[in-house]
Design a protein around this motif. Structure first.
Motif, short mmCIF file in Angstrom:
data_model
loop_
_atom_site.label_atom_id
_atom_site.label_comp_id
_atom_site.label_asym_id
_atom_site.label_seq_id
_atom_site.Cartn_x
_atom_site.Cartn_y
_atom_site.Cartn_z
N ALA A 191 -17.23 -89.00 -18.78
CA ALA A 191 -17.69 -90.05 -19.00
C ALA A 191 -16.93 -91.07 -18.81
N TYR A 209 -16.70 -94.77 -16.41
CA TYR A 209 -18.08 -93.81 -15.96
C TYR A 209 -19.24 -95.13 -16.25
N VAL A 267 -21.85 -90.56 -11.66
CA VAL A 267 -20.41 -90.04 -11.52
C VAL A 267 -20.09 -90.72 -10.28
N GLY A 268 -20.39 -91.33 -9.48
CA GLY A 268 -19.55 -91.79 -8.03
C GLY A 268 -20.09 -90.94 -7.37
#
Length: 221
Positions: free
Chosen positions: A131, A136, A188-189
């Motif tokens: 992260a 993130y 986390v996208g």
């Protein structure tokens, strides 16, 4: 009176470090890491285990977390959000909401030995480092520090017995309350996020309106 509670939406600015805190009958361990909140650095302390084999941590580390709360959190402003006294999502209550629905069974932590190779420390540390490196957004739910800037009690905050019983009108209680559970989420996208949630063996459910175990309560399973 409820304790100051809420969440921060932020970026990690310093790598996690394992630190210990000695209690009367055990040593508790936390992963500490720094985050940026409105230009100031805050400390985050996430519970990851204990040396007491009779009161180990139970945890969930989920990499495919899906829940409508994700859209609420995405829309939140960066920084800290106070949820003290809120009795609905996005405040967290593991018993009174469906926040942990479909997240699988609780896992038992290892007995802590001071190293970062035991679970859940090793896995959570990898998630936090990822992260940080990928910038993130992370969301940390818990109680705000009474002194300084930070968030702790990143675990279930109800169901404890004995000296931890919440007495009505006691604003110094720092163990049991409702709608004050802690957790860590990482965007986390992907449509699904990563989630870390924790509780202790000696916390019991169900709880009453003060967050204390009821007469028929049982350890988390």
């Amino acid at each position: 009176m409820a304790l100051p509670y809420g969440f921060v939406k932020t970026k990690i600015v310093s790598a996690p470090q394992l630190k210990s805190t000695r209690r009367p009958h055990e040593v508790q361990y936390h992963l500490h890491f720094g985050v940026s909140v409105n230009g100031a650095q805050w400390d985050i302390a996430v519970n990851v285990g204990t040396t007491d084999a009779d009161d180990l941590l139970k945890y969930k580390l989920v990499y495919d977390f899906r829940h409508p709360i994700i859209e609420q959190l995405k829309a939140a402003q960066a920084g800290s959000t106070t949820l003290t006294g809120t009795q609905a999502l996005p405040a967290l209550d593991f018993q009174r909401s469906d926040f942990l629905a479909n997240t699988g069974a609780w896992r038992d932590s290892d007995v802590m030995d001071g190293s970062d190779t035991v679970l859940p420390v090793a896995s959570l540390e990898r998630l936090l480092l990822s992260a940080q490196q990928s910038s993130y957004d992370v969301y940390v739910f818990g109680r705000f520090y009474s002194e300084g800037n930070g968030v702790h009690d990143v675990h279930m905050n109800q169901g404890s017995k004995g000296e931890f019983i919440h007495r009505a009108g006691n604003d110094k209680n720092d163990h049991n309350d409702i709608w004050q559970d802690g957790a860590l989420l990482v965007d986390v996208g992907q449509p699904q996020w990563a989630l870390y949630a924790a509780a202790f063996d000696q916390q019991y459910l169900p709880t009453d309106d003060l967050g204390n175990p009821t007469a028929n309560s049982k350890p988390i399973s």
